[in-house]
Design an enzyme around this catalytic site. Structure first.
Site, short mmCIF file in Angstrom:
data_model
loop_
_atom_site.label_atom_id
_atom_site.label_comp_id
_atom_site.label_asym_id
_atom_site.label_seq_id
_atom_site.Cartn_x
_atom_site.Cartn_y
_atom_site.Cartn_z
N SER A 1 0.83 -1.20 0.00
CA SER A 1 0.00 0.00 0.00
C SER A 1 0.86 1.25 0.00
O SER A 1 1.98 1.25 0.53
CB SER A 1 -0.86 -0.03 1.26
OG SER A 1 -1.46 1.22 1.48
N LYS B 1 2.05 -3.84 6.45
CA LYS B 1 2.47 -3.77 5.05
C LYS B 1 3.99 -3.56 4.96
O LYS B 1 4.67 -4.17 4.14
CB LYS B 1 1.72 -2.65 4.33
CG LYS B 1 0.22 -2.91 4.20
CD LYS B 1 -0.07 -4.18 3.41
CE LYS B 1 -1.52 -4.58 3.44
NZ LYS B 1 -1.79 -5.93 2.94
N TYR C 1 -1.96 -1.51 11.01
CA TYR C 1 -2.23 -1.99 9.65
C TYR C 1 -1.08 -1.60 8.72
O TYR C 1 -0.52 -2.44 8.00
CB TYR C 1 -3.55 -1.42 9.12
CG TYR C 1 -3.71 -1.64 7.62
CD1 TYR C 1 -4.00 -2.89 7.11
CD2 TYR C 1 -3.51 -0.58 6.71
CE1 TYR C 1 -4.11 -3.09 5.73
CE2 TYR C 1 -3.61 -0.78 5.34
CZ TYR C 1 -3.92 -2.03 4.86
OH TYR C 1 -4.00 -2.24 3.51
N1 LIG Z 1 -8.83 -1.58 -0.67
C1 LIG Z 1 -7.84 -0.74 -0.44
O1 LIG Z 1 -8.06 0.46 -0.34
C2 LIG Z 1 -6.43 -1.25 -0.32
C3 LIG Z 1 -5.35 -0.34 -0.44
C4 LIG Z 1 -4.05 -0.82 -0.31
C5 LIG Z 1 -3.82 -2.18 -0.05
N2 LIG Z 1 -4.87 -3.02 0.09
C6 LIG Z 1 -4.61 -4.43 0.39
O2 LIG Z 1 -5.11 -5.22 -0.67
C7 LIG Z 1 -5.57 -6.47 -0.19
C8 LIG Z 1 -6.99 -6.70 -0.65
O3 LIG Z 1 -7.80 -5.62 -0.20
P1 LIG Z 1 -9.38 -5.60 -0.45
O4 LIG Z 1 -9.78 -4.18 -0.45
O5 LIG Z 1 -9.72 -6.47 -1.59
O6 LIG Z 1 -9.87 -6.25 0.92
P2 LIG Z 1 -11.06 -7.27 1.19
O7 LIG Z 1 -11.29 -7.29 2.67
O8 LIG Z 1 -12.22 -6.97 0.32
O9 LIG Z 1 -10.44 -8.67 0.73
C9 LIG Z 1 -9.62 -9.45 1.56
C10 LIG Z 1 -10.17 -10.86 1.53
O10 LIG Z 1 -9.31 -11.69 2.33
C11 LIG Z 1 -10.11 -12.56 3.12
N3 LIG Z 1 -9.32 -12.91 4.31
C12 LIG Z 1 -8.89 -12.10 5.31
N4 LIG Z 1 -8.19 -12.80 6.22
C13 LIG Z 1 -8.16 -14.09 5.78
C14 LIG Z 1 -7.57 -15.30 6.29
N5 LIG Z 1 -6.94 -15.33 7.47
N6 LIG Z 1 -7.73 -16.43 5.58
C15 LIG Z 1 -8.40 -16.42 4.39
N7 LIG Z 1 -8.97 -15.32 3.88
C16 LIG Z 1 -8.85 -14.16 4.56
C17 LIG Z 1 -11.38 -11.76 3.41
O11 LIG Z 1 -12.50 -12.58 3.71
C18 LIG Z 1 -11.58 -10.98 2.12
O12 LIG Z 1 -12.41 -11.67 1.21
C19 LIG Z 1 -5.37 -6.43 1.32
O13 LIG Z 1 -4.15 -7.04 1.63
C20 LIG Z 1 -5.32 -4.95 1.61
O14 LIG Z 1 -4.60 -4.68 2.78
C21 LIG Z 1 -6.16 -2.59 -0.05
#
Ligand SMILES: NC(=O)c1ccc[n+]([C@@H]2O[C@H](COP(=O)([O-])OP(=O)(O)OC[C@H]3O[C@@H](n4cnc5c(N)ncnc54)[C@H](O)[C@@H]3O)[C@@H](O)[C@H]2O)c1
Length: 339
Positions: A126, A155, A151
């Site tokens: 991120s 990362k 959080y």
């Molecule tokens: N959305 C954003 O703004 C953003 C920005 C920067 C980085 N990210 C990173 O991108 C990734 C995806 O983000 P997103 O927005 O799609 O989030 P999201 O919460 O929609 O998707 C994450 C998925 O992982 C699953 N999950 C969580 N812990 C788990 C575990 N222990 N075992 C199995 N499944 C598990 C959840 O059920 C979910 O479906 C994450 O790592 C997040 O930190 C997101």
């Protein structure tokens, strides 16, 4: 047809990436524990691509289950690791939950990848690793600032864990993709962002307010040193972001990487203010948004947007879709979800 594991593949970014991977002919296996997603997303993906990905409901914190999974799928070429907890505010209140879920799952997967003859790994990082950068736009060489939340720290630590592992593991190639602000939904409106509870991000808050789920959007501060006084971010369409994962994965599979651990910014390169996002929404939806300017919120960064030169030149990837495209798709998705 290369087989690839997508963890968190039913989440927001994961589901869009699975669609793009399937469109490119990859065989996808999804692991998700449904802690922040719905099983219905699997139907959405299947309906878009005409192909149902293999799905395993599994909590990646359970080490022995992760080991069993890799025994069963020993032909996997690599992993795109989205699974993580991502609510910044919650991470401040529950740091151990974040360290456990975001770090242990990463370690267990890397341990399994080390055992394979060759493996490719993509990590969801991120722009939060940069904090308030000293120079804009932000390049990959900008200093990593002290994390402002557990959080954000997961990362930073995640990237370090991968870097250290790659240093001593020749059969492992990895890329950390540093996302700026992913927004929007698939144009089919069959998958999109599904926040549980009060949305933490601007765009779902806007669409939920417009549809009547929330009374009003609060804009935190209009006295920042930016052209209209509101904070600036780099909003990237989730479909563009998803496509970048396919490109990055291919780079590793085809051994086009320059070192076995690389980082790339994924953004549009253009900053948009909160008010510009609101106006974009109003323009494409024809709705008038109920919003109010309130005081600044502690910890908010004034401005962050990506220098995308490295991703453009090295990955040969560039975002294609506009902020208006993103707002249009997010609004269509909101209407389908609440319809
Ligand atoms: N959305 C954003 O703004 C953003 C920005 C920067 C980085 N990210 C990173 O991108 C990734 C995806 O983000 P997103 O927005 O799609 O989030 P999201 O919460 O929609 O998707 C994450 C998925 O992982 C699953 N999950 C969580 N812990 C788990 C575990 N222990 N075992 C199995 N499944 C598990 C959840 O059920 C979910 O479906 C994450 O790592 C997040 O930190 C997101």
């Amino acid at each position: 047809m290369d087989k690839i594991l997508v963890t968190g593949g039913l989440g927001f970014i994961g589901s869009h990436t699975v669609v793009e991977l399937q469109n490119e002919g990859y065989e996808v296996v999804i692991i998700d524990d449904l802690s922040n997603s719905s099983i219905k997303v699997l139907d959405g993906i299947t309906s878009i691509t005409g192909k149902k990905p293999i799905f395993e409901k599994l909590d990646l914190k359970e080490k022995s289950k992760v080991e069993d999974f890799f025994k069963k799928h020993s032909d996997i070429k690599g992993v795109i690791h989205f699974a993580a907890s991502k609510a910044v505010g919650e991470s401040v209140k529950e740091p151990l939950l974040y360290y456990e879920n975001n770090i242990s799952t990463l370690v267990y997967i890397l341990k399994e990848l080390k055992k394979l003859p060759e493996a490719s790994f993509i990590f969801s990082s991120s722009c939060t690793v940069y904090g308030q950068a000293d120079e804009l736009p932000i390049t990959e060489n900008a200093p990593i600032k002290q994390a402002e939340s557990p959080y954000g720290n997961t990362k930073q630590m995640g990237e370090e864990i991968i870097r250290d592992t790659c240093k001593v593991t020749q059969n492992l190639k990895a890329i950390a993709l540093r996302y700026f602000n992913p927004v929007g939904a698939h144009e089919s409106a069959k998958i999109g962002e599904l926040p549980i509870g009060v949305p933490q991000n601007l765009v779902p808050f806007i669409t939920q307010t417009a549809i009547g789920l929330r009374e009003q959007l609060s804009i935190f501060g209009d006295d920042y040193p930016t052209p209209d006084g509101t904070c600036i971010r780099d909003y990237i369409h989730v479909v563009d972001l998803a496509k970048a994962h396919v490109v990055a994965f291919k780079r590793l599979l085809e051994n086009n990487n320059k070192s076995n651990f690389e980082t790339f910014n994924l953004g549009t390169g253009k900053g948009s203010s909160v008010l510009e996002v609101v106006h974009s929404f109003e323009r494409v939806s024809g709705e008038k948004l109920n919003y109010e300017i309130v005081g600044r919120r502690e910890g908010d960064i004034i401005s962050a947007y990506a220098d995308t030169t490295k991703a453009n030149n090295e990955l040969g990837w560039k975002s294609q879709l506009s902020l208006d495209d993103a707002m249009r798709s997010a609004w269509k998705w909101e209407q389908v979800v609440r319809g």
